[in-house]
Design a protein around this motif. Structure first.
Motif, mmCIF file in Angstrom:
data_model
loop_
_atom_site.group_PDB
_atom_site.id
_atom_site.type_symbol
_atom_site.label_atom_id
_atom_site.label_comp_id
_atom_site.label_asym_id
_atom_site.label_seq_id
_atom_site.Cartn_x
_atom_site.Cartn_y
_atom_site.Cartn_z
ATOM 1 N N ASP A 272 0.901 -1.305 -0.059
ATOM 2 C CA ASP A 272 -0.158 -0.092 0.041
ATOM 3 C C ASP A 272 0.904 1.335 -0.013
ATOM 4 O OD1 ASP A 272 -2.224 1.541 -0.055
ATOM 5 O OD2 ASP A 272 -2.862 1.202 2.198
ATOM 6 N N ILE A 273 1.898 1.518 -1.020
ATOM 7 C CA ILE A 273 2.759 2.360 -1.273
ATOM 8 C C ILE A 273 1.695 3.778 -1.314
ATOM 9 C CG2 ILE A 273 2.869 2.100 -3.431
ATOM 10 C CD1 ILE A 273 5.573 3.733 -1.046
ATOM 11 N N GLU A 274 0.414 3.887 -1.814
ATOM 12 C CA GLU A 274 -0.092 4.843 -2.106
ATOM 13 C C GLU A 274 -0.533 5.615 -0.790
ATOM 14 O OE1 GLU A 274 -4.347 6.525 -4.372
ATOM 15 O OE2 GLU A 274 -3.445 4.398 -4.724
ATOM 16 N N SER A 275 -1.145 4.600 0.099
ATOM 17 C CA SER A 275 -1.317 5.345 1.528
ATOM 18 C C SER A 275 -0.268 5.865 2.211
ATOM 19 C CB SER A 275 -2.129 4.019 2.162
ATOM 20 O OG SER A 275 -3.292 3.847 1.731
ATOM 21 N N TYR A 276 0.739 5.197 2.134
ATOM 22 C CA TYR A 276 2.066 5.750 2.856
ATOM 23 C C TYR A 276 2.305 7.160 2.177
ATOM 24 C CZ TYR A 276 6.600 6.594 4.379
ATOM 25 O OH TYR A 276 7.853 7.179 5.011
ATOM 26 N N ARG A 277 2.362 7.439 1.019
ATOM 27 C CA ARG A 277 2.527 8.740 0.457
ATOM 28 C C ARG A 277 1.667 9.786 0.813
ATOM 29 N NH1 ARG A 277 4.686 6.236 -5.403
ATOM 30 N NH2 ARG A 277 6.762 5.704 -4.588
ATOM 31 N N ASN A 278 0.366 9.196 0.765
ATOM 32 C CA ASN A 278 -0.833 10.099 1.073
ATOM 33 C C ASN A 278 -0.717 10.587 2.719
ATOM 34 O OD1 ASN A 278 -1.871 10.139 -1.421
ATOM 35 N ND2 ASN A 278 -3.442 8.445 -0.907
ATOM 36 N N ALA A 279 -0.181 9.674 3.544
ATOM 37 C CA ALA A 279 -0.024 9.846 4.953
ATOM 38 C C ALA A 279 1.041 10.773 5.171
ATOM 39 C CB ALA A 279 0.047 8.559 5.669
ATOM 40 N N CYS A 280 2.210 10.621 4.384
ATOM 41 C CA CYS A 280 3.377 11.366 4.564
ATOM 42 C C CYS A 280 3.142 12.818 4.250
ATOM 43 C CB CYS A 280 4.509 10.945 3.581
ATOM 44 S SG CYS A 280 6.103 11.372 3.773
ATOM 45 N N ALA A 281 2.126 13.212 3.041
ATOM 46 C CA ALA A 281 2.063 14.418 2.484
ATOM 47 C C ALA A 281 0.927 15.156 3.649
ATOM 48 C CB ALA A 281 1.142 14.411 1.325
ATOM 49 N N ARG A 282 0.123 14.465 4.061
ATOM 50 C CA ARG A 282 -0.660 14.910 5.044
ATOM 51 C C ARG A 282 -0.073 15.439 6.454
ATOM 52 N NH1 ARG A 282 -5.585 17.462 5.241
ATOM 53 N NH2 ARG A 282 -6.086 17.652 7.326
ATOM 54 N N ALA B 136 -20.465 -2.889 5.482
ATOM 55 C CA ALA B 136 -20.333 -2.679 4.152
ATOM 56 C C ALA B 136 -20.216 -1.196 3.563
ATOM 57 C CB ALA B 136 -21.621 -3.230 3.474
ATOM 58 N N GLU B 137 -20.752 -0.369 3.794
ATOM 59 C CA GLU B 137 -20.605 0.845 3.624
ATOM 60 C C GLU B 137 -19.128 1.446 3.821
ATOM 61 O OE1 GLU B 137 -23.780 3.586 4.858
ATOM 62 O OE2 GLU B 137 -25.059 2.437 4.044
ATOM 63 N N LYS B 138 -18.632 1.139 5.207
ATOM 64 C CA LYS B 138 -17.193 1.443 5.486
ATOM 65 C C LYS B 138 -16.254 0.531 4.552
ATOM 66 C CE LYS B 138 -17.897 4.386 8.946
ATOM 67 N NZ LYS B 138 -17.158 5.590 8.817
ATOM 68 N N ARG B 139 -16.604 -0.316 4.279
ATOM 69 C CA ARG B 139 -15.642 -1.141 3.265
ATOM 70 C C ARG B 139 -15.508 -0.512 2.040
ATOM 71 N NH1 ARG B 139 -14.594 -3.589 -0.663
ATOM 72 N NH2 ARG B 139 -16.516 -3.549 -1.475
ATOM 73 N N ARG B 140 -16.700 -0.155 1.510
ATOM 74 C CA ARG B 140 -16.581 0.634 0.118
ATOM 75 C C ARG B 140 -15.754 1.820 0.235
ATOM 76 N NH1 ARG B 140 -22.610 -0.370 0.468
ATOM 77 N NH2 ARG B 140 -22.667 -2.729 -0.004
ATOM 78 N N ALA B 141 -15.900 2.595 1.255
ATOM 79 C CA ALA B 141 -15.189 3.903 1.382
ATOM 80 C C ALA B 141 -13.791 3.733 1.835
ATOM 81 C CB ALA B 141 -15.925 4.640 2.373
ATOM 82 N N ASN B 142 -13.373 2.457 2.125
ATOM 83 C CA ASN B 142 -12.033 2.309 2.520
ATOM 84 C C ASN B 142 -11.018 2.292 1.548
ATOM 85 O OD1 ASN B 142 -9.924 1.666 4.420
ATOM 86 N ND2 ASN B 142 -10.089 -0.518 4.162
ATOM 87 N N THR B 143 -10.604 3.247 0.930
ATOM 88 C CA THR B 143 -9.896 3.533 -0.207
ATOM 89 C C THR B 143 -8.535 4.252 0.203
ATOM 90 O OG1 THR B 143 -10.761 5.580 -0.806
ATOM 91 C CG2 THR B 143 -11.758 3.557 -2.002
ATOM 92 N N PRO B 144 -7.509 4.395 -0.441
ATOM 93 C CA PRO B 144 -6.119 4.942 -0.127
ATOM 94 C C PRO B 144 -6.431 6.584 -0.211
ATOM 95 C CG PRO B 144 -5.730 3.118 -1.931
ATOM 96 C CD PRO B 144 -7.300 3.387 -1.741
ATOM 97 N N GLN C 90 -5.610 5.356 11.500
ATOM 98 C CA GLN C 90 -6.303 4.291 12.330
ATOM 99 C C GLN C 90 -7.125 3.370 11.192
ATOM 100 O OE1 GLN C 90 -6.813 3.588 15.275
ATOM 101 N NE2 GLN C 90 -7.407 4.987 16.670
ATOM 102 N N ARG C 91 -7.586 3.974 9.860
ATOM 103 C CA ARG C 91 -8.004 3.191 9.092
ATOM 104 C C ARG C 91 -7.001 2.236 8.081
ATOM 105 N NH1 ARG C 91 -9.852 4.567 3.761
ATOM 106 N NH2 ARG C 91 -9.205 6.671 4.055
ATOM 107 N N ARG C 92 -5.868 3.002 7.605
ATOM 108 C CA ARG C 92 -5.346 2.275 6.581
ATOM 109 C C ARG C 92 -4.095 1.505 7.261
ATOM 110 N NH1 ARG C 92 -7.474 1.253 2.279
ATOM 111 N NH2 ARG C 92 -5.545 1.171 1.257
ATOM 112 N N ALA C 93 -3.540 1.830 8.484
ATOM 113 C CA ALA C 93 -2.389 0.938 8.931
ATOM 114 C C ALA C 93 -3.086 -0.315 9.630
ATOM 115 C CB ALA C 93 -1.598 1.926 10.060
#
Length: 542
Positions: free
Chosen positions: A74-84, A317-325, A338-341
């Motif tokens: 999940d490199i995309e989530s890492y880069r998004n977290a780093c930018a944030r 199910a709604e939470k899973r659909r929204a669980n994107t990077p 909390q969601r992506r790590a």
């Protein structure tokens, strides 16, 4: 061409990746290796040198720790977290610290997503093994007349390795405790225990007494009851996929306990709010105080009524659909991580939390000095130092290290405290608590319809919302593959979720069955229970 030319060609086709060790760079400032520059530099000291205060340093390091737990794929989530992180803590992080650590390259923080699952990238254990081998060589040379000259003889080096192996690698099972061996047996035991529960499950029946018929409720374990199967991103019924060996690929999404309890708590609060406007005599069966009580939530999760299980499934199910990077509009960095790590739950998570020591009464107060603070108890300081020493030795042992930290009186701290080499992670004084508490400040700006950080049911050690285990049948060029995004898989390249797929979907039992268990029959019952119960909670006709 020559051998040298061929080596140059091979090297030109590959890029050497350097990776920092997360444990080294998060060392406390002022401890061994306290300089910030270099692969083993202290990020703590770098932040403090930038004018960051101690409290803010702990908040930032808590988020850095969560970033290190973002899964391997999940490199995309890492880069998004780093930018944030750079946006939220902009004034506390100078440009050269950004360049050295927060540049979007996970290798600069020693994260899970900087390497393939199962790879041990730290050299800490290798350094220690080399030192131990040197001791073995010294022992082998002890009887030689000229030890310095004989040390050049490779035979003595081999003898040193042999002495070391004899101590640390018993010949009857040399790889039994080797650090890079995945603890497969532990995963198997844990997975089979869970599958036994699923196999032995039987839906409760209506009990008829002399006075009335009483309906009892007992739900299937939430790991499977609220799991969701997707094929190419499309939600698909379990009964069409699990056990069907013709399916080329799919992903099964397991909700974490924290995710399930958070959604259950919000479901209960919504039910209480609905009945608060109802006519007199009508009230919710839930109590507001129970919506944050883990023991009560465990009970309610097991005994939810059919309509309630279906409503909880829809929320999940709604939470899973929204669980994107992508970072969601209402999320701050803390909520996002909390969601992506992903971090495993503590084995004793369900045990009641002991009362906080900070609120205890009746303790003796020290003599008041400046600002009314008492002096530290010298006995307690020594005891705390020895406890920390033992914890550090245990951590080094788990990492393959063998460094000895002396507890002799001449290196013990003087009265007043000591500087720990590693900052604590969990607990009231841990950097993770600092990060999570700091993130609560943004809750006031979150719209009431969105989930807030204070709504989260935090379970000991756990991070993440959904464990995603993927299966691929492979083809003539690729082998069958099972991967996962949980912490165990990132570290070992194997986990209990992989065993679920091996047993339930493939019907493979490459483990020793205990006693007279018939796992073919157990698998058949487990598949039946998963398929029927998951169909029940998906249905709108319950």
């Amino acid at each position: 061409g020559s051998l040298q030319d061929r080596v140059k060609v091979l090297l030109s086709q590959h890029r050497l990746l350097l990776e920092r060790c997360h444990a080294h760079i998060t060392r406390n400032a002022g401890s061994r290796g306290g300089g910030w520059r270099g692969g083993k530099g202290s990020l703590c000291r770098a932040l403090l040198n930038n004018g960051c205060n101690q409290n803010m340093m702990r908040v930032i390091l808590g988020h850095v720790f969560m970033m290190s737990k973002i899964p391997w794929n999940d490199i995309e989530s890492y880069r998004n977290a780093c930018a944030r992180l750079l946006i939220e803590f902009d004034q506390h992080i100078k440009s050269y610290v950004r360049k050295a650590y927060f540049n979007g390259n996970p290798s600069d923080l020693g994260s899970h997503c900087s390497h393939r699952p199962g790879e041990n990238m730290s050299t800490n254990g290798a350094e220690s093994r080399g030192k131990e081998a040197q001791k073995g060589q010294t022992s082998a040379l002890s009887g030689e007349a000229d030890e310095k000259e004989e040390s050049k003889n490779p035979i003595h080096m081999l003898a040193g390795f042999g002495i070391d192996a004899n101590i640390h690698m018993p010949l009857e099972d040399p790889l039994n405790k080797f650090a890079v061996n995945a603890p497969r047996d532990d995963f198997i035991d844990s997975a089979l225990d869970e599958l036994r529960k699923v196999s032995s499950y039987s839906p409760p029946k209506t009990v008829t007494s002399s006075a009335r018929r009483v309906q009892t409720y007992l739900n299937l374990t939430s790991t499977f009851l609220y799991s969701i199967v997707t094929v190419d991103g499309v939600e698909t019924p379990h009964e069409l996929i699990l056990g069907n060996k013709q399916v080329p690929s799919f992903t099964i999404h397991f909700p974490t306990s924290s995710r399930v309890f958070t959604s259950l708590s919000l479901l209960m609060q919504a039910d209480i709010e609905k009945y608060s406007q109802a006519p007199a005599g009508m009230k919710s069966r839930f109590i507001l105080e129970e919506t944050k009580n883990v023991q009560k939530l465990i009970h309610h999760l097991q005994t939810l009524r059919p309509k309630e299980t279906q409503a909880l499934y829809q929320m999940l199910a709604e939470k899973r659909r929204a669980n994107t990077p992508e970072l969601q509009a209402h999320e701050n960095l803390t909520m996002y991580l909390q969601r992506r790590a992903h971090r495993n739950i503590d084995p004793k998570w369900a045990e009641p939390t002991p009362p906080s020591k900070s609120g205890a009464k009746g303790g003796k107060k020290g003599a008041k000095g400046k600002k009314g603070k008492g002096n530290s108890d010298p006995v307690k300081v020594i005891r705390d130092f020895e406890q920390l020493t033992q914890e550090r030795l245990a951590q080094d042992k788990d990492a393959g290290a063998a460094e000895v930290i002396s507890t002799a009186s001449d290196v013990r701290p003087k009265k007043g405290g000591f500087m720990a080499e590693q900052l604590p992670i969990d607990g009231e004084d841990g950097i993770l608590e600092s990060a999570l508490s700091g993130g609560l400040k943004s809750d006031e700006s979150v719209h009431h319809e969105h989930e807030k950080l204070r709504d989260r049911i935090r379970l000991k050690r756990q991070l993440g919302d959904w464990v995603e285990t993927s299966f691929s049948l492979g083809n003539n060029e690729e082998r069958m593959k099972i991967t996962c995004n949980c912490e165990d898989y990132s570290v070992w390249g194997f986990c209990e979720h992989c065993i679920y797929i091996e047993v339930l979907h493939r019907g493979e039992f490459n483990f020793v069955s205990k006693g007279t268990e018939q796992w073919q029959e157990n698998r058949k019952k487990a598949l039946h229970n998963i398929q029927t119960q998951c169909e029940r909670v998906r249905s709108s006709d319950v």
